[in-house]
Design a protein around this motif. Structure first.
Motif, short mmCIF file in Angstrom:
data_model
loop_
_atom_site.label_atom_id
_atom_site.label_comp_id
_atom_site.label_asym_id
_atom_site.label_seq_id
_atom_site.Cartn_x
_atom_site.Cartn_y
_atom_site.Cartn_z
N HIS A 1 -53.27 -13.11 -1.26
CA HIS A 1 -52.88 -13.54 0.09
C HIS A 1 -53.67 -14.75 0.55
N ILE A 2 -54.94 -14.81 0.17
CA ILE A 2 -55.79 -15.93 0.59
C ILE A 2 -55.37 -17.23 -0.13
N VAL A 3 -55.07 -17.11 -1.43
CA VAL A 3 -54.77 -18.31 -2.24
C VAL A 3 -53.27 -18.63 -2.23
N ALA A 4 -52.44 -17.58 -2.14
CA ALA A 4 -50.97 -17.74 -2.21
C ALA A 4 -50.55 -18.61 -3.40
N PRO A 5 -50.96 -18.20 -4.61
CA PRO A 5 -50.64 -19.01 -5.80
C PRO A 5 -49.19 -18.81 -6.25
N ASP A 6 -48.70 -19.77 -7.04
CA ASP A 6 -47.42 -19.59 -7.71
C ASP A 6 -47.59 -18.71 -8.95
N ARG A 7 -48.74 -18.88 -9.62
CA ARG A 7 -49.03 -18.12 -10.83
C ARG A 7 -50.48 -17.68 -10.81
N ALA A 8 -50.75 -16.49 -11.36
CA ALA A 8 -52.14 -16.05 -11.53
C ALA A 8 -52.32 -15.64 -12.98
N TYR A 9 -53.51 -15.93 -13.51
CA TYR A 9 -53.78 -15.80 -14.95
C TYR A 9 -54.81 -14.70 -15.19
N PHE A 10 -54.45 -13.77 -16.11
CA PHE A 10 -55.32 -12.64 -16.43
C PHE A 10 -55.41 -12.50 -17.94
#
Ligand code: AMP
Length: 292
Positions: free
Chosen positions: A138-147
């Protein structure tokens, strides 16, 4: 690279990026960065206009007996590595910024996946992970997140979180980066003394032996577990805590390898708890599915 310690500062910077229609890739970490983290940042750099990484040792996912106080912290070196990997914004908040009242009452309930595998040994761990990731998304509102697939169950928990709560981002899983001798890179490897470091690669070797057994036709989870246990009996420096077979898509526990699976384990090497996992694919699966 810009450093941010407050949500407000990061939010203002990202609002500007978003106004220009730039896509945002996000890599959440707990710091003590190594080449595993860097591989996620490079992947994000290649696929997005803006790359955000976070460094936050999240108290919510540590039990009172865990290593929260002594978890390795190296912000200066981390900032240099992140900048070199192409990160544009590094978010490194203090605990009080994320949890102004010390903690929060609300937790994301991840359901049964939180009680098996790692969750069986670390009660509340995945609720803590899912809750902080929900906040960070919610803070970053990214399009993609990497794990990383290094934490395969965490990746499954995050995929479930995003699907169940309709969070508007894509989750990208990235392969495990290993030392030349097979040991999966981990911030906790810094705890290993020379003797433990010598013994540690046996965990990956044992999992890979089981993966080979599966590729040769072994489908019984019990037999695959036995293979891992037997390999590790030859290494007195390692005490296996668990090894279990999971479905690669649903992460439900499996007693037979009837599709793509993940064999995941935790072990104590000296006083350090390490986790690792390998993909296991039944020999009977058609070649096009095996190669996925
Ligand atoms: P951590 O800082 O341990 O919370 O890890 C942050 C992210 O880096 C998670 O998505 C991890 O799965 C990932 N990661 C950690 N170690 C590795 C590794 N050896 N290879 C690839 N990704 C990793």
């Amino acid at each position: 690279m810009k450093m941010h310690t407050t949500k407000q500062s990061l939010g203002a910077a990202l609002a500007g990026e978003r106004r220009q229609g730039r896509t945002i890739g996000f890599v959440p970490t707990m710091g003590a960065l190594h080449e595993g983290h860097v591989s996620l940042m490079r992947r994000a750099r290649g696929e997005n206009a803006v790359v955000v990484a976070s460094i936050f040792v999240n108290p919510l996912q540590f039990a009172p007996t865990d290593d929260l106080a002594r978890y390795p912290r190296s912000l200066e070196a981390d900032a240099a590595l992140a900048a070199e990997a192409g990160v544009d914004h590094l978010f490194a908040p203090e605990v009080a910024e994320m949890y102004p009242h010390g903690s929060i009452a609300t937790r994301v309930d991840v359901g049964p996946i939180g009680d098996i595998g790692e969750g069986a040994w670390r009660p509340g761990f995945f609720a803590g992970v899912a809750t902080v990731c929900c906040k960070l998304f919610h803070i970053v509102a990214p399009d993609r997140a990497y794990f990383g697939q290094k934490d395969a169950q965490q990746l499954a928990v995050i995929r479930q979180l995003v699907a169940d709560l309709d969070l508007p981002l894509e989750i990208v899983g990235c392969p495990t980066v290993r030392e030349p001798d097979g040991l999966a890179l981990s911030s906790r490897n810094t705890y290993l003394d020379p003797e433990a470091r010598r013994a540690a690669p046996a965990l990956a070797a044992a999992l890979m032996a089981a993966r080979d057994a599966a590729a040769s036709g072994e489908e019984s989870a019990e037999e695959l577990r036995w293979t891992v246990k037997t390999c590790l009996e030859a290494e007195p420096g390692i005490r296996l805590q668990y090894v279990d077979l999971f479905d690669a898509d649903s992460f439900s526990a499996r007693e037979r390898l009837d599709g793509r699976g993940i064999l995941a384990a935790a072990a104590y090497v000296g006083g350090t708890r390490l986790i690792d996992n390998v993909d296991v694919v039944p020999a009977a699966l058609p070649a096009e599915v095996r190669g996925r």
